[in-house]
Design an enzyme around this catalytic site. Structure first.
Site, mmCIF file in Angstrom:
data_model
loop_
_atom_site.group_PDB
_atom_site.id
_atom_site.type_symbol
_atom_site.label_atom_id
_atom_site.label_comp_id
_atom_site.label_asym_id
_atom_site.label_seq_id
_atom_site.Cartn_x
_atom_site.Cartn_y
_atom_site.Cartn_z
ATOM 1 N N THR A 290 0.866 -1.171 0.000
ATOM 2 C CA THR A 290 0.000 0.000 0.000
ATOM 3 C C THR A 290 0.900 1.218 0.000
ATOM 4 O O THR A 290 2.028 1.146 0.477
ATOM 5 C CB THR A 290 -0.871 0.045 1.284
ATOM 6 N N VAL A 319 -11.827 -6.429 -1.328
ATOM 7 C CA VAL A 319 -11.406 -5.051 -1.092
ATOM 8 C C VAL A 319 -10.849 -4.970 0.320
ATOM 9 O O VAL A 319 -11.463 -5.485 1.266
ATOM 10 C CB VAL A 319 -12.573 -4.066 -1.257
ATOM 11 N N GLY A 320 -9.704 -4.350 0.469
ATOM 12 C CA GLY A 320 -9.082 -4.206 1.779
ATOM 13 C C GLY A 320 -9.460 -2.916 2.465
ATOM 14 O O GLY A 320 -10.483 -2.294 2.172
ATOM 15 N N ASP A 321 -8.601 -2.491 3.378
ATOM 16 C CA ASP A 321 -8.920 -1.329 4.213
ATOM 17 C C ASP A 321 -8.598 0.009 3.567
ATOM 18 O O ASP A 321 -9.135 1.039 3.988
ATOM 19 C CB ASP A 321 -8.156 -1.430 5.533
ATOM 20 N N THR A 340 -1.303 0.680 6.483
ATOM 21 C CA THR A 340 -0.874 -0.397 5.601
ATOM 22 C C THR A 340 -0.748 -1.658 6.423
ATOM 23 O O THR A 340 -0.196 -1.644 7.525
ATOM 24 C CB THR A 340 0.474 -0.075 4.932
ATOM 25 N N GLY A 341 -1.303 -2.756 5.917
ATOM 26 C CA GLY A 341 -1.220 -3.997 6.664
ATOM 27 C C GLY A 341 -2.282 -4.981 6.224
ATOM 28 O O GLY A 341 -2.856 -4.866 5.136
#
Length: 424
Positions: A290, A319-321, A340-341
């Site tokens: 990210t 879909v991520g954060d 990011t993670g």
């Protein structure tokens, strides 16, 4: 001025680091400079700088080891991070808005093949690049986000268009791209996002997935494990049916941007296999890709932005954060955060908003709030990653619970500082 160290401690550490790196006169100026920056952005001491304005960026966190990062690649990535810092600083130095600085910095990172966003985005299971981004203006709490777009060169710009030119916060997929065209933003061919390294990363991930999902071989039957990434069942071999009530497994892509032709094993993915974060397709390190930026401008206003290509071999429109306001991206009048993670954890624990809420409601110093959420709340939950954050007083925080995070800081003096590893 260092964002984490007192001047006396900083000078002592730099002197010691330079001596360690320069036995027999072997250290280069770039090595000494990198060591200086790594020392300046350590995470085990509270930030002490209080600039009037500044910018912080990140380029992803995870198990990032010196052994797997060649000196040439490390230097190239540090150069891009520095360029991003300078792009944002140029905006702030002229009295520009924090929002403009954030988008300027992220655009540089999106245009680089070294980071998992924009040009450097990883491939999903079907051999397609799907991109997410979000931006938020702390002064107005206006926000915009896009997810699953495939033909947008700079998703951060489209996220800002959603914020400024629509009544909505988030748009996804084809709808987001139709909106982009309605606003005069051109679409780019899917080939723009192709890089050989990311493509080979997908092939390795698919091979590992097939090896994990292959049934045990019976005595006397040849094993198909160990095939090269491009090998698989013959195109003439039909895909076997999936489990009853389950949709058919997506086929393996034959080439970037093309319709897949070769079917993978029909067994459905199990938790902990293709749906969990994998390894960086270039370095082999476990990494969450990210990019992001947070900024404080000369007017005292904050902004945050985040952009990503998601996870290698991701499926099902995951879909991520990053584009989720309050999870991977958040800004208000007091605090701005980009994360990011492992996105699922950042969503469940609303990490970005949680940090700012602790600043607002508990009156915690930003570094303390950020460190608690990343190193206590997330660690207990099993989540990995980090954040960059900045408050209205100019305090900077960049905690992470992994072994590394690409990160950088620049204040009003215009001196960029870049770091990658947890230890100098």
């Amino acid at each position: 001025m260092s964002p984490t160290f007192s001047p006396r401690m900083h000078r002592s550490l730099l002197a010691g680091t330079a001596l360690l790196l320069a036995p027999m006169g072997c250290a280069t100026s770039s090595q000494v400079g990198a060591a200086r920056d790594e020392a300046a952005l350590r995470t085990d001491e509270p930030p002490r700088v209080k600039p009037k304005w500044g910018l912080v960026i990140h380029g992803g966190a995870g198990v990032i080891s010196r052994e797997n990062l060649s000196p040439e690649r490390e230097a190239a990535m540090r150069a891009v991070l520095t360029q991003a810092l300078q792009a944002g600083h140029a905006v702030l130095a002229k009295g520009g808005r924090s929002l403009d600085a954030v988008t300027a910095a992220i655009r540089v990172l999106e245009d680089s093949p070294y980071f998992n966003a924009g040009k450097g985005a990883v491939f999903n299971h079907d051999g397609v690049n799907e991109l997410d981004a979000a931006v938020m203006d702390g002064k107005t709490r206006m926000a915009g986000a896009v997810a699953g777009v495939r033909h947008i060169q700079n998703p951060i710009d489209l996220a800002r268009l959603v914020m400024e030119k629509s009544p909505h916060v988030m748009m996804v997929g084809d709808g987001a791209e139709a909106f982009a065209q309605s606003q005069g933003m051109p679409l780019v061919d899917a080939k723009y996002f192709f890089t050989e390294e990311r493509w080979q990363g997908l092939q390795r991930a698919l091979e590992q997935e097939r090896a994990k999902e292959a049934p045990p071989t019976e005595q006397g039957q040849p094993s198909t494990q160990g095939q090269t990434p491009t090998q698989g069942p013959s195109p003439a071999t039909p895909a076997q049916p999936s489990a009853p009530g389950q949709p058919p497994a997506p086929p393996v892509p034959s080439s970037p941007g093309q319709a897949p032709t070769t079917p993978p094993p029909s067994k459905q993915p199990q938790p902990g296999s293709s749906l969990t974060p994998g390894v960086d397709p270039i370095t082999g390190d476990h990494k969450f890709g990210t990019v992001g930026a947070v900024a404080l401008d000369q007017h005292g206003d904050l902004a945050a932005g985040t952009s990503t290509g998601g996870m290698t071999n991701k499926r099902f429109g995951r879909v991520g954060d990053s584009p989720i306001i309050g999870a991977g991206t958040y800004a208000d009048e007091r605090c701005a955060v980009s994360a990011t993670g492992h996105g699922e954890f950042f969503i469940r624990y609303t990490v970005a908003r949680d940090i700012c809420a602790r600043v607002e409601y508990q009156d915690l110093p930003l570094p303390e709030a950020a460190s608690y959420v990343i190193n206590d709340v997330l660690v207990k939950a099993g989540g990995e990653g980090g954040v960059i954050a900045m408050d209205r007083q100019g305090h900077v925080a960049m905690p992470f619970n992994s072994s590394g995070m690409y990160r950088g800081y620049i204040g009003e003096d215009g001196t960029p500082t870049v770091a990658i590893f947890q230890q100098p």
